[in-house]
Write an enzyme that holds these catalytic residues in place. Sequence first.
Site, PDB file in Angstrom:
ATOM      1  N   HIS A 119       0.819  -1.221   0.000  1.00  0.00           N
ATOM      2  CA  HIS A 119       0.000   0.000   0.000  1.00  0.00           C
ATOM      3  C   HIS A 119       0.851   1.269   0.000  1.00  0.00           C
ATOM      4  O   HIS A 119       0.312   2.372  -0.193  1.00  0.00           O
ATOM      5  CB  HIS A 119      -0.925   0.023   1.209  1.00  0.00           C
ATOM      6  CG  HIS A 119      -1.991  -1.026   1.179  1.00  0.00           C
ATOM      7  ND1 HIS A 119      -2.847  -1.194   0.112  1.00  0.00           N
ATOM      8  CD2 HIS A 119      -2.324  -1.986   2.090  1.00  0.00           C
ATOM      9  CE1 HIS A 119      -3.669  -2.204   0.362  1.00  0.00           C
ATOM     10  NE2 HIS A 119      -3.376  -2.709   1.548  1.00  0.00           N
ATOM     11  N   ASP A 160      -2.857 -10.374  -2.739  1.00  0.00           N
ATOM     12  CA  ASP A 160      -3.444  -9.970  -1.468  1.00  0.00           C
ATOM     13  C   ASP A 160      -4.923  -9.634  -1.695  1.00  0.00           C
ATOM     14  O   ASP A 160      -5.320  -9.259  -2.806  1.00  0.00           O
ATOM     15  CB  ASP A 160      -2.688  -8.743  -0.952  1.00  0.00           C
ATOM     16  CG  ASP A 160      -3.033  -8.375   0.470  1.00  0.00           C
ATOM     17  OD1 ASP A 160      -2.268  -8.756   1.365  1.00  0.00           O
ATOM     18  OD2 ASP A 160      -4.069  -7.702   0.683  1.00  0.00           O
ATOM     19  N   HIS A 188      -6.430  -7.114  -0.718  1.00  0.00           N
ATOM     20  CA  HIS A 188      -6.571  -5.667  -0.932  1.00  0.00           C
ATOM     21  C   HIS A 188      -5.722  -5.223  -2.114  1.00  0.00           C
ATOM     22  O   HIS A 188      -4.642  -5.761  -2.346  1.00  0.00           O
ATOM     23  CB  HIS A 188      -6.151  -4.901   0.327  1.00  0.00           C
ATOM     24  CG  HIS A 188      -6.869  -5.349   1.560  1.00  0.00           C
ATOM     25  ND1 HIS A 188      -6.376  -6.338   2.382  1.00  0.00           N
ATOM     26  CD2 HIS A 188      -8.059  -4.953   2.101  1.00  0.00           C
ATOM     27  CE1 HIS A 188      -7.217  -6.532   3.385  1.00  0.00           C
ATOM     28  NE2 HIS A 188      -8.250  -5.711   3.229  1.00  0.00           N
TER      29      HIS A 188
END
Length: 752
Positions: A394, A428, A430
């Site tokens: 992220h 993942d 996300h």
Amino acid sequence: MLRVRRIYDDALPVNKEELRQVKEILRSRFSVTDEKEIESIGEKLRNPFKQRFRTILFVAESVKERVDGFAILLHEPLLSFTYLDWIAITAKRASSGIGSVLYERVRQESAALKVKGLFFECLPDSETFCSEPEILQENSARLRFYEQYGARPIVNTAYETPINPDDSCAPFLVYDGLENKKPPSKTFVRKAVRAVLERKYSDICSPEYVDTVVSSFNDDPVQLRPFLYVKPEVASNTVESRSTEQIAVVVNDRHDIHHINDKGYVESPVRVRSILKELDKSGLFVQIKPRHYANHHLHPVHTSDLVGYLKNACADMPEGKSLYPYIFPIRNKMRPPKEKSVLAGYYCIDTFTPINRNAYPAARRAVDCALTAADEVLNGRRIAYALVRPPGHHAESGAFGGFCYFNNSAVAAHYLSGYGRTVVLDIDYHHGNGTQEIFYRRDDVLTISIHGHPSFAYPYFSGFEEEKGEGEGEGFNLNIPLPESVDGVKYRRALQKVLERVEAFNPAFLVVALGLDPAKGDPTGTWSLLAKDFQENGKMIGALGLPTIVIQEGGYKTRTLGINAMRFFKGLSLAIQRWADSRHPVKSKIQGIAYRYEVEEADLERVAKLASRTGFFSAEEVDVAVELVQERLEKGDASGYNFIIAEHYGRLVSYTCYGAIPCTQSGHDLYWIVVHPDYQGRGVGKSILKETEHAIRSGGGERIYADTSQRLQYASTRAFYENNGYLQVSLLPDFYGPDDGKVVYCKNLLKQ
């Protein structure tokens, strides 16, 4: 300590260097070896079935990157045999036992491939076949060595017949049945001998000679020479099992200093311990200590502002305290806020990723782990795993968030991209918004993410399907957002789609951002993947056969975390080994080819690079190719040269140059057809040829002519034309040089 390592390609720097040493050993130990054969080893590794054999190269190293010996094994999977092409030791290490180690490794590989037998040649130890006393003793020593394993020459055949009547000391054909003590059948050996003579010795063995030798195998089963040097009961037919190459695991030894005790903070040290507990029980992993890497490895991925902020802000925090942002200003680089809690929001993308004293050192060490894993693969391992926390996908170039401070996967991918095209496959739950943002305008790193749709899953504002990259990076970012409810079957459908895109990109390296949060019951996800699903996912990814770096991202259900990780690596490891053991042609044709019909200024350099890359054209021919592009740019249609340019997501992969033949009514010449080596054999050449024929036919052309060399090097080119409906209409002997004629083909487009 002696290490025997398999070299899969000549792309990695370490492989290039060791392949150079292999060639030097061949030149020094076998001075009569044809230089073309020596130089072709790398190509045979890249294109294993050019000779219709799969080339397997083992090197013996006692010191890193110093080759003390090597063995080259040829595998014929359809006929089920292996052939030991070369085994050689440096002069300094000739009596060190390295030959035994290499031969035993060859036997292990052959047994693992489940072949019916191992063949090789050995010079004769009999005066009947060799009248040179000075080498008979050496030949006897070799055959004595092989007899220890039960390997003996096949007798009562014409294999020892010299190709040229004046030659002497033609080799015996030796057979090693591995663990099978029975001699092989006549039918099997005849097929194997024909394959060896027609493929390996095609340039020196006439068809008549091959038929004579093959038909001389009349005993059924064939007869092996009786033991001369070793008692039969002493000979060992046993073959040790081939050991699976261990996966290098690099554990962040500072991950546990980053321990946030705040309620709801699931990114805790127990995650690493849960995974490591399962890995340690398996015996499949070897731990590698992380090495330190300088900050300049961070700067191509993260801004110096972010790096500096994290280092200083974390150092300023009191022990045991955390700072969370509570306001997110519109970022103005000229006027950053001064209040610490506000400044945190300037660099952070959410409200739950804190600044504390240990965040920076833990995150910085995770970067070291990722780079250490990348170097393990650059040094020849097939799989390396960076087991790290905090995670990283992220973290954007200038912002942190989502428990992530530095983007470990992006740092590793950028590092590897200096050695070859790289894919980051983010699995993942996300979306890897940081990885996408970092590479969004680049075409040398393909970024792919399978994740929960941003309409309900963090980070909410990125990960949409239409986000495909910008500028040079257009087409090199692929998002697969999935619905809230996904099981293993639905997930594998999406994974299959992205793996096809990976194959089309034809990368040198794969970075897997491994999230274990698609698991059933994960507190941050909504999907329901089970341990068996992670194993199947690993198998599918491993089937690519790529050098793979796995970097830990999310996954927070600690009860199943270790089991799911172990099952993923079990599938990945088995599939990569299966890929290495098998014939693995490209699974699908290239999709997404775009054509254009006018050259651009940039094509001058691109055409030169493409023509040079093929290895078929001389420097003078490459210059001619560029001159034709220049003429088209300057004169347009008046130049007489037309081009079709084929691009794959912005990459020049093929082109043709053609033009009307003066003083003919409807004839056209195909001056050039060039296909990038990475795309040969994948339908690109046929596709652009069809496009060219269509353009000529649409312009009123009726016949298209193409010419090429008669040399063996151009046999595949001639076959290409013939397979696409071109007929040979003339042969001009010695046109290009002695024994190098010009072959002219023609295709009547009106008959299609």
